[in-house]
Motif scaffolding. Structure first.
Motif, PDB file in Angstrom:
ATOM      1  N   GLN A   1       1.085  -1.836  -4.222  1.00 49.49           N
ATOM      2  CA  GLN A   1       0.063  -2.358  -3.322  1.00 49.49           C
ATOM      3  C   GLN A   1      -1.048  -1.330  -3.127  1.00 49.49           C
ATOM      4  O   GLN A   1      -2.229  -1.687  -3.094  1.00 49.49           O
ATOM      5  CB  GLN A   1       0.671  -2.754  -1.979  1.00 49.49           C
ATOM      6  CG  GLN A   1       1.487  -4.017  -2.042  1.00 49.49           C
ATOM      7  CD  GLN A   1       2.049  -4.423  -0.699  1.00 49.49           C
ATOM      8  OE1 GLN A   1       2.137  -3.635   0.229  1.00 49.49           O
ATOM      9  NE2 GLN A   1       2.452  -5.689  -0.599  1.00 49.49           N
TER      10      GLN A   1
ATOM     11  N   ASN B   1      -2.923  -1.753   3.483  1.00 50.07           N
ATOM     12  CA  ASN B   1      -2.515  -2.631   4.578  1.00 50.07           C
ATOM     13  C   ASN B   1      -3.124  -4.027   4.390  1.00 50.07           C
ATOM     14  O   ASN B   1      -2.467  -5.036   4.649  1.00 50.07           O
ATOM     15  CB  ASN B   1      -2.932  -2.042   5.929  1.00 50.07           C
ATOM     16  CG  ASN B   1      -2.404  -2.847   7.086  1.00 50.07           C
ATOM     17  OD1 ASN B   1      -1.252  -3.242   7.110  1.00 50.07           O
ATOM     18  ND2 ASN B   1      -3.269  -3.094   8.072  1.00 50.07           N
ATOM     19  N   THR B   2      -4.346  -4.084   3.910  1.00 43.93           N
ATOM     20  CA  THR B   2      -4.998  -5.373   3.658  1.00 43.93           C
ATOM     21  C   THR B   2      -4.231  -6.154   2.609  1.00 43.93           C
ATOM     22  O   THR B   2      -3.941  -7.343   2.793  1.00 43.93           O
ATOM     23  CB  THR B   2      -6.459  -5.158   3.207  1.00 43.93           C
ATOM     24  OG1 THR B   2      -7.180  -4.529   4.267  1.00 43.93           O
ATOM     25  CG2 THR B   2      -7.130  -6.465   2.831  1.00 43.93           C
TER      26      THR B   2
ATOM     27  N   SER C   1      -1.112  -5.754   1.724  1.00 43.32           N
ATOM     28  CA  SER C   1       0.190  -6.093   2.290  1.00 43.32           C
ATOM     29  C   SER C   1       0.083  -7.332   3.178  1.00 43.32           C
ATOM     30  O   SER C   1       0.908  -8.246   3.080  1.00 43.32           O
ATOM     31  CB  SER C   1       0.719  -4.906   3.095  1.00 43.32           C
ATOM     32  OG  SER C   1       1.932  -5.235   3.710  1.00 43.32           O
ATOM     33  N   ARG C   2      -0.930  -7.371   4.015  1.00 46.72           N
ATOM     34  CA  ARG C   2      -1.109  -8.525   4.919  1.00 46.72           C
ATOM     35  C   ARG C   2      -1.438  -9.796   4.148  1.00 46.72           C
ATOM     36  O   ARG C   2      -0.982 -10.880   4.509  1.00 46.72           O
ATOM     37  CB  ARG C   2      -2.202  -8.219   5.946  1.00 46.72           C
ATOM     38  CG  ARG C   2      -1.755  -7.150   6.950  1.00 46.72           C
ATOM     39  CD  ARG C   2      -2.784  -6.880   8.016  1.00 46.72           C
ATOM     40  NE  ARG C   2      -2.963  -8.088   8.816  1.00 46.72           N
ATOM     41  CZ  ARG C   2      -4.121  -8.425   9.386  1.00 46.72           C
ATOM     42  NH1 ARG C   2      -5.179  -7.667   9.246  1.00 46.72           N
ATOM     43  NH2 ARG C   2      -4.211  -9.527  10.088  1.00 46.72           N
ATOM     44  N   ILE C   3      -2.217  -9.667   3.079  1.00 44.90           N
ATOM     45  CA  ILE C   3      -2.536 -10.838   2.255  1.00 44.90           C
ATOM     46  C   ILE C   3      -1.256 -11.365   1.597  1.00 44.90           C
ATOM     47  O   ILE C   3      -0.991 -12.566   1.624  1.00 44.90           O
ATOM     48  CB  ILE C   3      -3.602 -10.486   1.192  1.00 44.90           C
ATOM     49  CG1 ILE C   3      -4.962 -10.296   1.869  1.00 44.90           C
ATOM     50  CG2 ILE C   3      -3.678 -11.557   0.112  1.00 44.90           C
ATOM     51  CD1 ILE C   3      -6.039  -9.729   0.958  1.00 44.90           C
TER      52      ILE C   3
ATOM     53  N   ARG D   1       1.789 -11.004   2.553  1.00 47.39           N
ATOM     54  CA  ARG D   1       2.722 -11.548   3.551  1.00 47.39           C
ATOM     55  C   ARG D   1       2.165 -12.802   4.215  1.00 47.39           C
ATOM     56  O   ARG D   1       2.774 -13.345   5.137  1.00 47.39           O
ATOM     57  CB  ARG D   1       3.040 -10.494   4.612  1.00 47.39           C
ATOM     58  CG  ARG D   1       3.904  -9.363   4.124  1.00 47.39           C
ATOM     59  CD  ARG D   1       4.446  -8.504   5.280  1.00 47.39           C
ATOM     60  NE  ARG D   1       3.503  -8.230   6.333  1.00 47.39           N
ATOM     61  CZ  ARG D   1       2.789  -7.094   6.482  1.00 47.39           C
ATOM     62  NH1 ARG D   1       2.942  -6.108   5.617  1.00 47.39           N
ATOM     63  NH2 ARG D   1       1.960  -6.933   7.495  1.00 47.39           N
ATOM     64  N   ARG D   2       0.991 -13.221   3.759  1.00 45.19           N
ATOM     65  CA  ARG D   2       0.310 -14.419   4.264  1.00 45.19           C
ATOM     66  C   ARG D   2      -0.089 -14.299   5.724  1.00 45.19           C
ATOM     67  O   ARG D   2      -0.138 -15.292   6.447  1.00 45.19           O
ATOM     68  CB  ARG D   2       1.158 -15.661   4.002  1.00 45.19           C
ATOM     69  CG  ARG D   2       1.319 -15.938   2.525  1.00 45.19           C
ATOM     70  CD  ARG D   2       2.543 -16.750   2.227  1.00 45.19           C
ATOM     71  NE  ARG D   2       2.637 -17.156   0.835  1.00 45.19           N
ATOM     72  CZ  ARG D   2       3.078 -16.377  -0.146  1.00 45.19           C
ATOM     73  NH1 ARG D   2       3.424 -15.138   0.100  1.00 45.19           N
ATOM     74  NH2 ARG D   2       3.149 -16.818  -1.388  1.00 45.19           N
ATOM     75  N   GLU D   3      -0.365 -13.077   6.155  1.00 41.21           N
ATOM     76  CA  GLU D   3      -0.832 -12.834   7.518  1.00 41.21           C
ATOM     77  C   GLU D   3      -2.349 -12.795   7.575  1.00 41.21           C
ATOM     78  O   GLU D   3      -2.932 -12.793   8.649  1.00 41.21           O
ATOM     79  CB  GLU D   3      -0.287 -11.493   8.036  1.00 41.21           C
ATOM     80  CG  GLU D   3       1.213 -11.464   8.196  1.00 41.21           C
ATOM     81  CD  GLU D   3       1.725 -10.091   8.566  1.00 41.21           C
ATOM     82  OE1 GLU D   3       0.937  -9.141   8.685  1.00 41.21           O
ATOM     83  OE2 GLU D   3       2.959  -9.968   8.735  1.00 41.21           O
ATOM     84  N   MET D   4      -2.974 -12.737   6.405  1.00 43.08           N
ATOM     85  CA  MET D   4      -4.423 -12.611   6.325  1.00 43.08           C
ATOM     86  C   MET D   4      -4.910 -13.433   5.145  1.00 43.08           C
ATOM     87  O   MET D   4      -4.293 -13.429   4.080  1.00 43.08           O
ATOM     88  CB  MET D   4      -4.781 -11.132   6.122  1.00 43.08           C
ATOM     89  CG  MET D   4      -6.222 -10.829   5.990  1.00 43.08           C
ATOM     90  SD  MET D   4      -6.414  -9.029   5.778  1.00 43.08           S
ATOM     91  CE  MET D   4      -8.122  -8.990   5.308  1.00 43.08           C
TER      92      MET D   4
END
Length: 114
Positions: free
Chosen positions: A29, A41-42, A44-46, A48-51
């Motif tokens: 990542q 972090n961006t 990772s969030r993408i 994990r479908r958080e962003m």
């Protein structure tokens, strides 16, 4: 309500394509994030479908990895960007030309005793 489920499914697939592309290129990542100039972090969030995937990030991914935005946003099956397709076709044409051109070797007829 049914439309929301469809939208969530498409969003999930789109975000999964980011991970698929990263893994195809054997990148962590952090490495993937650095290549498109965002934080790990961006990414990772993408993944994990958080962003959601922003258009800026999508454009960077498309440009750097040569994937079509239609493929990235699950609007088509053609993965390569049009530019990458043209480049590959040009390379293929050059290879074909070089294969059809006879290779001429110049042989040095001198012997070691000369």
């Amino acid at each position: 309500m049914n439309n929301k489920k469809g939208t969530k499914r498409i969003k999930s697939i789109v975000l999964g394509r980011v991970k698929e592309l990263r893994e195809e290129n054997n990148l962590s990542q952090l490495e993937f994030a650095e290549s498109i100039d965002v934080s790990s972090n961006t990414i990772s969030r993408i993944e994990r479908r958080e962003m959601s995937l922003s258009s800026d990030i999508a454009l960077k991914i498309g440009d750097i990895y040569g994937v079509s935005l239609d493929w990235l946003f699950f609007r088509g099956d053609e993965k390569l960007s049009p530019k990458r397709q043209v480049n590959l076709q040009e390379a293929f044409n050059c290879m074909q030309e070089s294969i059809s051109t006879p290779i001429r070797l110049k042989i040095n007829k001198k012997t070691p005793s000369d």
